[in-house]
Design a protein around this motif. Structure first.
Motif, mmCIF file in Angstrom:
data_model
loop_
_atom_site.group_PDB
_atom_site.id
_atom_site.type_symbol
_atom_site.label_atom_id
_atom_site.label_comp_id
_atom_site.label_asym_id
_atom_site.label_seq_id
_atom_site.Cartn_x
_atom_site.Cartn_y
_atom_site.Cartn_z
ATOM 1 N N PRO A 168 0.842 -1.202 0.000
ATOM 2 C CA PRO A 168 0.000 0.000 0.000
ATOM 3 C C PRO A 168 0.874 1.248 0.000
ATOM 4 C CG PRO A 168 0.032 -1.011 2.177
ATOM 5 C CD PRO A 168 0.785 -1.930 1.254
ATOM 6 N N GLU A 169 0.297 2.332 -0.432
ATOM 7 C CA GLU A 169 1.012 3.610 -0.408
ATOM 8 C C GLU A 169 1.262 4.011 1.040
ATOM 9 O OE1 GLU A 169 2.217 5.494 -2.970
ATOM 10 O OE2 GLU A 169 1.657 3.759 -4.186
ATOM 11 N N PRO A 170 2.377 4.664 1.305
ATOM 12 C CA PRO A 170 2.617 5.135 2.680
ATOM 13 C C PRO A 170 1.541 6.136 3.102
ATOM 14 C CG PRO A 170 4.602 5.347 1.339
ATOM 15 C CD PRO A 170 3.488 4.976 0.414
ATOM 16 N N GLY A 171 1.203 6.088 4.377
ATOM 17 C CA GLY A 171 0.217 7.015 4.924
ATOM 18 C C GLY A 171 0.788 8.412 5.045
ATOM 19 N N PRO A 172 -0.057 9.387 5.365
ATOM 20 C CA PRO A 172 0.401 10.784 5.411
ATOM 21 C C PRO A 172 1.498 11.030 6.451
ATOM 22 C CG PRO A 172 -1.896 10.587 6.151
ATOM 23 C CD PRO A 172 -1.476 9.253 5.647
ATOM 24 N N LEU A 173 1.408 10.401 7.606
ATOM 25 C CA LEU A 173 2.416 10.613 8.647
ATOM 26 C C LEU A 173 3.777 10.088 8.192
ATOM 27 C CD1 LEU A 173 2.906 11.672 11.498
ATOM 28 C CD2 LEU A 173 2.370 9.379 12.354
ATOM 29 N N LEU A 174 3.798 8.905 7.596
ATOM 30 C CA LEU A 174 5.062 8.349 7.116
ATOM 31 C C LEU A 174 5.603 9.161 5.943
ATOM 32 C CD1 LEU A 174 7.190 6.168 7.459
ATOM 33 C CD2 LEU A 174 5.852 4.690 5.951
ATOM 34 N N ARG A 175 4.730 9.633 5.067
ATOM 35 C CA ARG A 175 5.184 10.468 3.946
ATOM 36 C C ARG A 175 5.824 11.750 4.459
ATOM 37 N NH1 ARG A 175 0.249 9.130 1.438
ATOM 38 N NH2 ARG A 175 -0.564 11.187 1.921
ATOM 39 N N ARG A 176 5.199 12.391 5.458
ATOM 40 C CA ARG A 176 5.787 13.604 6.042
ATOM 41 C C ARG A 176 7.139 13.300 6.670
ATOM 42 N NH1 ARG A 176 0.694 14.826 7.923
ATOM 43 N NH2 ARG A 176 1.199 14.168 10.039
ATOM 44 N N HIS A 177 7.215 12.199 7.391
ATOM 45 C CA HIS A 177 8.476 11.803 8.035
ATOM 46 C C HIS A 177 9.563 11.598 6.975
ATOM 47 C CE1 HIS A 177 11.309 9.653 10.602
ATOM 48 N NE2 HIS A 177 11.289 8.650 9.731
ATOM 49 N N LEU A 178 9.222 10.910 5.886
ATOM 50 C CA LEU A 178 10.209 10.637 4.835
ATOM 51 C C LEU A 178 10.607 11.900 4.093
ATOM 52 C CD1 LEU A 178 8.763 7.301 3.405
ATOM 53 C CD2 LEU A 178 10.750 7.596 4.896
ATOM 54 N N SER A 179 9.646 12.766 3.821
ATOM 55 C CA SER A 179 9.988 13.994 3.092
ATOM 56 C C SER A 179 10.837 14.915 3.958
ATOM 57 C CB SER A 179 8.730 14.709 2.606
ATOM 58 O OG SER A 179 7.988 15.186 3.698
ATOM 59 N N ARG A 180 10.586 14.931 5.258
ATOM 60 C CA ARG A 180 11.386 15.755 6.157
ATOM 61 C C ARG A 180 12.825 15.221 6.220
ATOM 62 N NH1 ARG A 180 9.133 14.940 11.100
ATOM 63 N NH2 ARG A 180 10.909 13.721 11.751
#
Length: 187
Positions: A168-180
């Motif tokens: 599945p696509e990463p959730g919003p919290l994980l996406r924010r963590h990865l982009s940061r």
């Protein structure tokens, strides 16, 4: 030439041809058997690898579900005495899950996803003692929910992989963590 000599030579020639055919047949049979044996050994190795990978995946899922139960038990303040030190226990569960996933063969994509989720959880868990003591109940719940979100990300990705479904696509919290984490640092 005498008939007996000719018959002897023909018999000898037949014996040579027969022996040659037997040797050729034996050689071909041995080659075929060696190939079949190699294929069986390769299939057995693949089955063993698959079995070990499945066992490692199941162990990782067990650790992730144990982490989820632990976090749910720690959501209230004060954290129950049997769950203390709750952050150390949570860190042990995520480390166990991450280690088990790293032992899974042909699982680079899910290994990367679990490592990302583990990074989110670990970053949330690693705070100083004084900071932890001064946390409000709201901050405590926020930390628990952040860890639970990372745990759920890991469970969903690993479960999908073990079912042979696309991740599945990463959730919003994980996406924010990865982009940061990918943002360049400025001096």
């Amino acid at each position: 030439m005498q008939t007996e000599t000719l018959a002897g030579l023909i018999g000898f020639g037949g014996a040579v041809v027969g022996a040659g055919g037997a040797l050729l047949g034996g050689w071909l049979q041995q080659r075929h058997q060696a190939r079949v044996t190699r294929e069986q050994q390769a299939a057995a190795r693949a089955a063993l690898l698959e079995e070990r990978g499945r066992a490692a995946g199941e162990k990782a899922l067990s650790a992730l579900y144990a982490l989820r139960r632990h976090l749910n038990d720690c959501a209230s303040r004060p954290v129950p005495e049997e769950r203390q030190p709750w952050r150390v226990i949570a860190r042990a569960f995520i480390d166990d899950a991450e280690l088990a996933v790293m032992l899974m063969p042909h699982a680079a994509q899910v290994q990367s996803r679990i490592a990302d989720a583990a990074g989110l959880i670990t970053e949330t868990l690693v705070i100083g003692r004084e900071e932890a003591r001064q946390m409000t109940d709201r901050e405590h719940i926020s930390h628990i929910h952040r860890c639970l979100a990372g745990t759920l990300e890991a469970i969903q990705a690993l479960s999908a992989f073990m079912r042979a479904d696309p991740l599945p696509e990463p959730g919003p919290l994980l996406r924010r963590h990865l982009s940061r984490d990918q943002e360049p640092t400025r001096s």
